[in-house]
Design an enzyme around this catalytic site. Structure first.
Site, PDB file in Angstrom:
ATOM      1  N   HIS A   1     -11.211  -5.001  10.449  1.00  0.00           N
ATOM      2  CA  HIS A   1     -11.885  -5.005   9.133  1.00  0.00           C
ATOM      3  C   HIS A   1     -13.254  -4.324   9.180  1.00  0.00           C
ATOM      4  CE1 HIS A   1      -8.900  -8.114   8.218  1.00  0.00           C
ATOM      5  NE2 HIS A   1      -9.219  -8.015   6.949  1.00  0.00           N
TER       6      HIS A   1
ATOM      7  N   GLU B   1       0.810  -1.220   0.000  1.00  0.00           N
ATOM      8  CA  GLU B   1       0.000   0.000   0.000  1.00  0.00           C
ATOM      9  C   GLU B   1       0.839   1.263   0.000  1.00  0.00           C
ATOM     10  OE1 GLU B   1      -0.656  -2.646   1.861  1.00  0.00           O
ATOM     11  OE2 GLU B   1      -2.704  -3.254   1.352  1.00  0.00           O
TER      12      GLU B   1
HETATM   13  C1  LIG Z   1      -2.294  -4.441   4.649  1.00  0.00           C
HETATM   14  C2  LIG Z   1      -3.349  -5.301   4.053  1.00  0.00           C
HETATM   15  N1  LIG Z   1      -3.646  -5.154   2.746  1.00  0.00           N
HETATM   16  C3  LIG Z   1      -4.595  -5.926   2.172  1.00  0.00           C
HETATM   17  C4  LIG Z   1      -5.268  -6.861   2.905  1.00  0.00           C
HETATM   18  C5  LIG Z   1      -6.359  -7.686   2.260  1.00  0.00           C
HETATM   19  N2  LIG Z   1      -5.940  -9.065   2.077  1.00  0.00           N
HETATM   20  C6  LIG Z   1      -6.244 -10.026   2.963  1.00  0.00           C
HETATM   21  S1  LIG Z   1      -5.616 -11.503   2.556  1.00  0.00           S
HETATM   22  C7  LIG Z   1      -4.904 -10.878   1.163  1.00  0.00           C
HETATM   23  C8  LIG Z   1      -4.105 -11.777   0.270  1.00  0.00           C
HETATM   24  C9  LIG Z   1      -2.982 -12.373   1.001  1.00  0.00           C
HETATM   25  O1  LIG Z   1      -2.290 -13.239   0.179  1.00  0.00           O
HETATM   26  P1  LIG Z   1      -1.115 -14.101   0.766  1.00  0.00           P
HETATM   27  O2  LIG Z   1      -0.246 -13.263   1.629  1.00  0.00           O
HETATM   28  O3  LIG Z   1      -0.464 -14.800  -0.362  1.00  0.00           O
HETATM   29  O4  LIG Z   1      -1.829 -15.125   1.744  1.00  0.00           O
HETATM   30  P2  LIG Z   1      -2.961 -16.199   1.429  1.00  0.00           P
HETATM   31  O5  LIG Z   1      -4.264 -15.497   1.619  1.00  0.00           O
HETATM   32  O6  LIG Z   1      -2.762 -16.674   0.041  1.00  0.00           O
HETATM   33  O7  LIG Z   1      -2.770 -17.270   2.444  1.00  0.00           O
HETATM   34  C10 LIG Z   1      -5.193  -9.527   1.027  1.00  0.00           C
HETATM   35  C11 LIG Z   1      -4.776  -8.680  -0.100  1.00  0.00           C
HETATM   36  C12 LIG Z   1      -4.945  -6.964   4.280  1.00  0.00           C
HETATM   37  N3  LIG Z   1      -5.581  -7.850   5.078  1.00  0.00           N
HETATM   38  N4  LIG Z   1      -3.981  -6.194   4.819  1.00  0.00           N
END
Ligand SMILES: Cc1ncc(C[n+]2csc(CCOP(=O)(O)OP(=O)(O)O)c2C)c(N)n1
Lengths: 337, 337
Positions: A135, A66
C-alpha cells in the site's frame, strides 16, 4: 476581476476536483468511476462533492473488479467517451495489468494510430504513513517504462488543477499519479507546500514542461511529487551554508523535459536526482542517462537518492530508513557540490 | 470456539484502544504506537472460529486485510503477531509486514492486503496436498466485496477442475468500505457463485458459530476425503468502520446500530448455557482469554524497535553472491577526485 477574486488557496485534492468538475460540466462525455468514489468521495478525497453535483451515473461506484472497470474505461474511451478511472492505490494495478499495459497503452499503436484511448487513470502513490509493502509503492518507473502511457505527477494544488485539465482533454491515455501525503486529507497531514493559490478559471499545464521551483547555481536537484517539498526544504537548509541548489519539479515523466534539466546542469555541473520509487531501472537512472546522453561534458558529479530496492517496510524506523528524507537529500547535495 | 471468539473480540477492543493512543483528538494516521491502517474484525468472529476449529497446523489458511480473528482461530503465535502489529523486531515479520501481512509458517497462516489475492495461493496449497498425497486442506477467506474479483472466480474454476481440497469462505459483512453489497452485485447469496463451477455452495444466514461449525465440518471433511472444494458464505457484521478513523458518513445509522446489536458471542454464550455449561466456566474462559490478550500486548510493547539497517535485509532468502543487503554505495559518481 481582481487577483483576490480569481484565485483562492486550495488543497491538492480540492484543486483536482475543481478541474474534474469543470470538465464534467463542459463535456457530457466525461465521467468518473472507481471504488468508493461516490458516497465516500474517494478514500483520498479525490472526488469530494462530485456525486452530489453529477449523480451516480457520472460518478460511479464500481465493484472491486479492477480488470473490468479499467478495461471498461479503455472500451468507453475507444468509442469516444472521456472516462476517468480511479485506482485507489497504485499498488493494486497488478490485478488489472493487462488492461493497463496491453490494452490502454498499446491499442493506439497497434491500430496504426486509428484508435485513440482518451482516458485518465488516477492513482494514489507513496508511503510515509507505515502502510507496508502492498500500500505504499510509488511505481512511477513501472508506468513510465511502458510505451503509450503519458505519466504526470502533481506536486502542488496549482499543478494538480492544470495537469488534470490537460489530462482530461488529452486524446491519449494519461496516468495521473498523486501522492497521498500531498492531498490535504484530514487524517494524513500534508506539509506546508502543496496548498497553493489556484485560479478559479480553467488553465492547462502542458505535459513535458518541468518547473524550476527554486533557482540556484551550485547543484541541480531533479525530483517530483512529495519529494519536491523535501528537496526545497533541503535547499533552504543548505542556503545558510552557502550552497545554492536549483530544484526542478518534473511534473511529467512521459514526456520528460530533458531540456530544462540539461540547461540547469550546464549551469551547475552537478546533478542530484531524488525519487520515492525503487532505485534500479527507474526515474533516477533515466534522468541521469538522459543528461549523460545530451550533456556528458557538463556533468561533474551525480547523486541518486531513491528507495534502495527493498519493498516498503511497515515499522516506522524501517520505513524512515528507506524512504528518502530531507536529511538524505541534504547529504546528497553536500556530496554533489 | 467460544474461547477463540472472546479472545478475538477482546484483542480487537484492546488494539483499538492502543491504536487511538496519540491519534486523538485530531486523527493522524502516522501518530501513536501502532503504525499504518488498522482493520478490525469485531462481528466476524463466528466465521473464523467455526471453520478453523476443524483445522490442524498442517492445514493452510490465507486471510485478508482483516485477519486478526482468523489468525487467532488458526493458532498463530499471539505474542509475535502483536509485536508485528506494533512494528517490533520480534514480530512475525520482524516489523516488515504489519497488520495486513501476517505470516506464521509454523501454523501455515498467511494473508494479503490485495483483494481476493489470497485465493490462488490457497489453491496452490491444495494442489500441493493432492500431488503429495497428503490429507491437508487449504481455506481461503475473502469478503463479500471480493467475490467479483477475477482471482477468486479463476480460483473456483481451478479448484473445481482439479478437485482440490480447498474451502473458500466468504465473510459477508454487507459492506466493502462504503459500498453496500446490493450496489455492487446482483447476487444476494454469494455462495451461488459456486453454481457456475459445479461446486457445492452453502450460505450460513446468520453468524451462528455452531451452524458455521457444522457446515464447515462437512466441507472440510469433503476436501480431506478428496471430494473437492466447497464455497461457504457466512453472514457476519461490521461493528466498526472499515478501518480505524473511517468516519462512516456513508453508512445509515440504523445499519451501524443493527450490526452492533447482533452478537455472535452472546448467541454462542446463550447456547452454551442452555447446553449446561456453567456461568462459572464461561467466566473462566473469558478470564483466560483476557489474560492471554493482556499478556501479548504487554509483551509486544516491551519489544525493541527494529534496527533501521535491518530494512535492507530479507529481500531474498538467498541473496545473490556478493550482495548481503541493498544499501547503495553512497560514493559520488563522476568527476575525477
Ligand atoms: C485489488 C484491490 N482493490 C482494492 C482494494 C482496496 N480495498 C481494501 S478493503 C476493500 C473492501 C473490501 O471489502 P470486503 O471484501 O467486503 O471485505 P471487508 O473489508 O468488508 O471485510 C477495498 C476496496 C484492495 N486492497 N485490493
Amino acid at each position: 476581476m481582481s487577483e483576490a477574486e480569481s484565485t483562492r488557496e486550495l488543497t491538492m485534492s480540492r484543486a483536482m476536483v475543481s478541474a474534474i468538475a469543470h470538465e464534467m460540466r463542459e463535456n457530457d462525455e466525461v465521467f468518473y468511476m472507481g471504488e468508493d468514489v461516490a458516497d465516500y468521495g474517494g478514500i483520498f478525497d479525490s472526488t469530494q462533492g462530485l456525486r452530489e453535483e453529477f449523480g451516480y451515473d457520472r460518478v460511479m461506484d464500481v465493484p472491486i473488479s479492477e480488470t473490468a472497470y479499467l478495461g471498461a474505461a479503455v472500451g468507453a474511451a475507444q468509442v469516444g467517451m472521456r472516462p476517468i478511472a480511479e485506482l485507489m492505490f497504485v499498488d493494486f494495478f497488478g490485478v488489472a495489468m493487462d488492461q493497463i499495459y496491453n490494452q490502454m497503452a498499446k491499442n493506439t499503436y497497434m491500430s496504426g494510430g486509428t484508435v485513440s484511448v482518451p482516458m485518465v487513470l488516477t492513482a494514489a502513490v507513496g508511503g510515509t504513513y507505515n502502510d507496508a509493502a502492498q500500500h505504499s509503492q510509488t511505481l512511477y518507473g513501472t508506468f513510465a517504462h511502458i510505451p503509450g502511457l503519458k505519466v504526470v505527477v502533481p506536486s502542488t494544488a496549482y499543478e494538480a488543477k492544470g495537469l488534470m485539465h490537460n489530462a482530461i482533454r488529452d486524446d491519449d491515455p494519461v496516468l495521473y499519479m498523486f501522492h497521498k501525503r500531498l492531498m490535504g486529507i484530514g487524517w494524513m497531514p500534508a506539509p506546508e507546500g502543496p496548498k497553493t493559490p489556484v485560479p478559479e478559471t480553467d488553465y492547462t499545464i502542458p505535459f513535458g514542461k518541468a518547473d524550476v521551483k527554486r533557482e540556484g547555481d551550485d547543484v541541480t536537484v531533479v525530483t517530483l511529487g512529495l519529494h519536491v517539498h523535501r528537496a526545497l526544504e533541503a535547499a533552504e537548509t543548505l542556503d545558510s551554508d552557502g550552497v545554492s541548489a536549483e530544484v526542478i519539479d518534473l511534473r511529467s515523466l512521459v514526456p520528460l523535459d530533458t531540456d530544462t534539466i540539461v540547461e540547469s546542469v550546464e549551469k551547475t555541473g552537478n546533478l542530484v536526482v531524488v525519487d520515492e520509487d525503487y532505485r534500479s531501472f527507474g526515474v533516477t537512472g533515466e534522468v541521469v542517462a538522459s543528461v549523460a546522453d545530451e550533456a556528458l561534458g557538463a556533468l561533474e558529479r551525480v547523486e541518486r537518492v531513491a528507495v534502495p530496492d527493498v519493498p516498503i517496510p511497515y515499522s516506522r524506523p524501517l520505513e524512515n530508513e528507506i524512504i528518502p528524507s530531507t536529511e538524505d537529500i541534504v547529504s546528497a547535495i553536500e556530496r554533489a557540490q | 470456539m467460544f474461547e477463540d471468539m472472546v479472545t478475538a473480540r477482546h484483542y480487537e477492543e484492546r488494539l483499538q484502544e492502543e491504536y487511538l493512543e496519540g491519534k486523538q483528538p485530531a486523527f493522524d494516521i502516522s501518530a501513536g504506537p501502532i503504525p499504518g491502517e488498522l482493520h478490525l474484525a469485531a462481528g466476524h468472529e463466528a466465521a473464523a472460529a467455526g471453520v478453523c476449529q476443524h483445522l490442524t497446523d498442517d492445514d493452510v489458511v490465507t486471510a485478508t486485510h482483516r485477519p486478526h480473528h482468523i489468525a487467532i482461530a488458526k493458532g498463530v503465535d499471539l505474542k509475535r503477531m502483536t509485536a508485528e502489529i506494533f512494528g517490533r523486531e520480534t514480530g512475525l515479520g520482524k516489523g516488515k509486514g504489519g497488520h495486513m501481512h501476517l505470516f506464521d509458517p509454523e501454523v501455515n497462516f498467511a494473508c494479503s492486503g490485495i483483494i481476493a489475492e489470497g485465493c490462488p495461493p490457497a489453491v496452490g496449497a491444495g494442489l500441493a496436498a493432492k500431488k503429495r498425497n497428503e490429507d491437508s486442506v487449504a481455506v481461503s477467506y475473502l469478503g463479500e466485496g471480493a467475490i467479483d474479483q477475477g482471482a477468486f472466480l479463476e480460483s473456483l474454476n481451478f479448484a473445481a477442475l482439479f478437485d482440490l481440497p480447498v474451502v473458500f469462505v466468504i465473510e459477508d459483512n454487507d459492506w466493502a468500505i462504503s459500498m453496500p453489497k446490493e450496489r455492487v452485485t446482483d447476487v444476494e447469496n454469494g455462495a451461488k457463485r459456486a453454481d457456475g463451477f459445479e461446486m457445492p455452495g452453502v450460505r450460513v444466514d446468520c453468524d451462528d458459530a455452531i451452524e458455521v461449525y457444522e457446515v464447515a465440518g462437512e466441507a472440510i471433511g469433503r476436501a480431506r476425503d478428496r471430494n473437492g472444494p466447497t464455497l461457504i458464505e457466512v453472514q457476519v457484521h461490521r461493528r466498526m468502520g472499515h478501518f480505524m478513523g473511517d468516519p462512516e458518513s456513508y453508512r445509515p445509522e440504523k445499519d451501524q446500530e443493527a450490526a452492533a446489536e447482533r452478537d455472535s458471542i452472546s448467541r454462542l454464550e446463550a447456547d452454551l448455557r442452555e447446553a449446561g455449561v456453567t456461568g462459572e466456566r464461561i467466566e473462566e474462559i473469558r478470564t483466560t482469554a483476557h489474560d492471554r490478550v493482556e499478556e501479548a500486548i504487554a509483551w509486544a510493547k516491551e519489544q525493541p524497535q527494529p534496527d533501521p539497517d535491518s530494512a535492507h535485509e530479507d529481500v531474498f532468502v538467498n541473496p545473490p553472491s556478493g550482495v548481503t543487503d541493498s544499501e547503495p554505495d553512497v560514493g559520488t559518481a563522476g568527476g575525477d577526485d
